[in-house]
Design a protein around this motif. Structure first.
Motif, PDB file in Angstrom:
ATOM      1  N   SER A   1     -13.894  20.650  16.747  1.00  0.00           N
ATOM      2  CA  SER A   1     -13.654  21.586  15.643  1.00  0.00           C
ATOM      3  C   SER A   1     -12.312  21.265  15.004  1.00  0.00           C
ATOM      4  O   SER A   1     -11.260  21.369  15.643  1.00  0.00           O
ATOM      5  CB  SER A   1     -13.658  23.022  16.175  1.00  0.00           C
ATOM      6  OG  SER A   1     -13.279  23.939  15.173  1.00  0.00           O
ATOM      7  N   SER A   2     -12.343  20.842  13.725  1.00  0.00           N
ATOM      8  CA  SER A   2     -11.121  20.466  13.015  1.00  0.00           C
ATOM      9  C   SER A   2     -10.524  21.673  12.302  1.00  0.00           C
ATOM     10  O   SER A   2     -11.233  22.437  11.649  1.00  0.00           O
ATOM     11  CB  SER A   2     -11.431  19.362  12.001  1.00  0.00           C
ATOM     12  OG  SER A   2     -10.278  19.034  11.252  1.00  0.00           O
ATOM     13  N   GLN A   3      -9.205  21.837  12.451  1.00  0.00           N
ATOM     14  CA  GLN A   3      -8.459  22.900  11.774  1.00  0.00           C
ATOM     15  C   GLN A   3      -7.397  22.238  10.894  1.00  0.00           C
ATOM     16  O   GLN A   3      -6.855  21.195  11.246  1.00  0.00           O
ATOM     17  CB  GLN A   3      -7.766  23.807  12.793  1.00  0.00           C
ATOM     18  CG  GLN A   3      -8.601  24.161  14.014  1.00  0.00           C
ATOM     19  CD  GLN A   3      -9.762  25.062  13.696  1.00  0.00           C
ATOM     20  OE1 GLN A   3      -9.601  26.058  12.995  1.00  0.00           O
ATOM     21  NE2 GLN A   3     -10.944  24.717  14.190  1.00  0.00           N
ATOM     22  N   ASN A   4      -7.075  22.873   9.777  1.00  0.00           N
ATOM     23  CA  ASN A   4      -6.009  22.333   8.935  1.00  0.00           C
ATOM     24  C   ASN A   4      -4.641  22.496   9.580  1.00  0.00           C
ATOM     25  O   ASN A   4      -3.752  21.666   9.404  1.00  0.00           O
ATOM     26  CB  ASN A   4      -6.010  23.025   7.562  1.00  0.00           C
ATOM     27  CG  ASN A   4      -7.083  22.466   6.639  1.00  0.00           C
ATOM     28  OD1 ASN A   4      -7.581  21.366   6.843  1.00  0.00           O
ATOM     29  ND2 ASN A   4      -7.455  23.240   5.638  1.00  0.00           N
TER      30      ASN A   4
ATOM     31  N   GLU B   1       0.617  29.694   7.343  1.00  0.00           N
ATOM     32  CA  GLU B   1      -0.430  29.134   8.194  1.00  0.00           C
ATOM     33  C   GLU B   1       0.104  28.608   9.521  1.00  0.00           C
ATOM     34  O   GLU B   1      -0.619  27.966  10.275  1.00  0.00           O
ATOM     35  CB  GLU B   1      -1.153  27.993   7.451  1.00  0.00           C
ATOM     36  CG  GLU B   1      -1.905  28.444   6.213  1.00  0.00           C
ATOM     37  CD  GLU B   1      -3.167  29.216   6.553  1.00  0.00           C
ATOM     38  OE1 GLU B   1      -3.531  29.279   7.740  1.00  0.00           O
ATOM     39  OE2 GLU B   1      -3.785  29.773   5.630  1.00  0.00           O
ATOM     40  N   GLY B   2       1.382  28.856   9.792  1.00  0.00           N
ATOM     41  CA  GLY B   2       1.939  28.405  11.061  1.00  0.00           C
ATOM     42  C   GLY B   2       2.209  26.916  11.114  1.00  0.00           C
ATOM     43  O   GLY B   2       2.280  26.332  12.205  1.00  0.00           O
TER      44      GLY B   2
ATOM     45  N   ARG C   1       0.630  21.325  17.307  1.00  0.00           N
ATOM     46  CA  ARG C   1       2.086  21.406  17.486  1.00  0.00           C
ATOM     47  C   ARG C   1       2.490  22.878  17.389  1.00  0.00           C
ATOM     48  O   ARG C   1       2.237  23.524  16.377  1.00  0.00           O
ATOM     49  CB  ARG C   1       2.800  20.575  16.404  1.00  0.00           C
ATOM     50  CG  ARG C   1       2.511  19.085  16.520  1.00  0.00           C
ATOM     51  CD  ARG C   1       2.998  18.313  15.307  1.00  0.00           C
ATOM     52  NE  ARG C   1       2.826  16.879  15.506  1.00  0.00           N
ATOM     53  CZ  ARG C   1       1.689  16.223  15.315  1.00  0.00           C
ATOM     54  NH1 ARG C   1       0.613  16.869  14.887  1.00  0.00           N
ATOM     55  NH2 ARG C   1       1.607  14.927  15.538  1.00  0.00           N
ATOM     56  N   TRP C   2       3.099  23.376  18.452  1.00  0.00           N
ATOM     57  CA  TRP C   2       3.491  24.779  18.511  1.00  0.00           C
ATOM     58  C   TRP C   2       4.877  24.894  19.128  1.00  0.00           C
ATOM     59  O   TRP C   2       5.229  24.132  20.033  1.00  0.00           O
ATOM     60  CB  TRP C   2       2.516  25.589  19.365  1.00  0.00           C
ATOM     61  CG  TRP C   2       1.082  25.404  19.015  1.00  0.00           C
ATOM     62  CD1 TRP C   2       0.374  26.026  18.030  1.00  0.00           C
ATOM     63  CD2 TRP C   2       0.136  24.520  19.655  1.00  0.00           C
ATOM     64  NE1 TRP C   2      -0.929  25.591  18.008  1.00  0.00           N
ATOM     65  CE2 TRP C   2      -1.106  24.669  18.994  1.00  0.00           C
ATOM     66  CE3 TRP C   2       0.227  23.624  20.727  1.00  0.00           C
ATOM     67  CZ2 TRP C   2      -2.243  23.964  19.372  1.00  0.00           C
ATOM     68  CZ3 TRP C   2      -0.904  22.918  21.098  1.00  0.00           C
ATOM     69  CH2 TRP C   2      -2.120  23.087  20.414  1.00  0.00           C
TER      70      TRP C   2
END
Length: 317
Positions: free
Chosen positions: A125-128, A199-200, A148-149
């Motif tokens: 599942s790809s997220q932006n 969007e973090g 990356r967080w």
């Protein structure tokens, strides 16, 4: 009827001899005889015609032969499926990944899992951006997240799987394009293309933090919905954009140059490394197997970005 009765019936039916059937089952003959009689009582029919010299199948026994074999084969498959699941050889594993920089690593992981553990199905599942990926992990909508967080929710473990660093994407005609590196103070007054601030995105955060350290407000001329759009705007000379060396390594636009961002005098640059994250209480053997494969193919070192020729690929300083 239980599995032991089915096995006893098949042994006698295939050997047509009670003693040989008992030896095959590693048991004495009297218990085998009792098992067959009990089975016949439960079924209400005779399965074998037997006398002192021979044993043969009755029509009922003959009719039962193939279904009994199918029952034992189904039991074998059921047992093997359970054991394969326990060994992490089968199962569904959901992987959420954020950003184009993760694509090569995800592709490598998928090929390795398909080759070494074909019984595991990967749901990719790809997220932006990385924030939705970690939210899916915390709510158990996915099993592994790549992104990356700076802060992770409680109960989440992580590990760096690819080192990365900040670079500035500039038009090839830009005044900074020929520099070996760019100091962030040089971006005062520069036109900048950024990712959405809500969007973090780690890049949006790093832009804000580095600009604050140099005591200026970034001059944002356009907000792009994703990295690919941001680079297209750089190529169109709309402005410059803060991005990652892993992104630069996979770009091919000759009108974009990537210049490494220099560390400030007070220390190094903020961490932008790619991490794999998973729930600390994860017990699925299949998830653990995919994690092992991911951590074995990691790319902890920063991506190598070879300079491209003027006629092909992006220029990297």
């Amino acid at each position: 009827m239980d599995a032991s009765q089915v096995r006893a019936f098949l042994a006698v039916a295939e050997e047509l001899h009670f003693r040989r059937a008992a030896e095959r089952l590693h048991m004495a003959q009297p218990p085998l005889t009792r098992t067959i009689k009990q089975l016949e009582r439960e079924l209400g029919t005779t399965l074998f015609d037997r006398n002192t010299r021979s044993v043969s199948l009755t029509p009922a026994g003959q009719a039962m032969l193939e279904p009994a074999r199918e029952v034992l084969e189904a039991l074998r498959r059921t047992t093997e499926a359970a054991r394969s699941a326990e060994r992490g050889e089968v199962g569904l594993v959901r992987v959420a990944f954020a950003g184009v920089s993760t694509h090569p690593l995800v592709a490598t992981l998928a090929r390795r899992v398909r080759s070494e553990r074909p019984g595991i199905e990967l749901e990719l599942s790809s997220q932006n951006f990385a924030l939705p990926a970690i939210q899916k992990l915390a709510t158990r909508e996915t099993d592994i997240a790549l992104g990356r967080w700076d802060v992770l929710p409680d109960g989440i473990d992580s590990r760096v799987v690819m080192g990365d660093r900040l670079v500035l994407a500039v038009p090839a005609t830009h005044r900074l394009a020929d520099q070996e590196e760019v100091h962030f103070a040089e971006l005062r007054g520069e036109r900048l293309v950024t990712l959405p601030p809500d969007e973090g995105s780690v890049l949006t955060d790093r832009l804000r933090r580095l600009a604050e350290a140099q005591r200026f407000v970034p001059q944002v001329v356009q907000v792009a919905p994703d990295t690919q759009t941001a680079l297209a705007l750089v190529s169109a000379e709309v402005g410059c954009s803060l991005t990652l060396s892993s992104v630069a390594a996979n770009q091919g636009d000759p009108h974009v140059t990537f210049v490494p961002v220099a560390a400030s005098e007070g220390g190094g640059l903020p961490d932008v490394h790619l991490r794999a994250a998973w729930r600390a209480d994860e017990r699925s053997p299949a998830v653990r197997a995919v994690l092992d494969a991911l951590l074995e193919v990691d790319q902890v070192d920063e991506p190598s970005v070879p300079p491209a020729s003027p006629s092909s690929g992006s220029k990297v300083r």
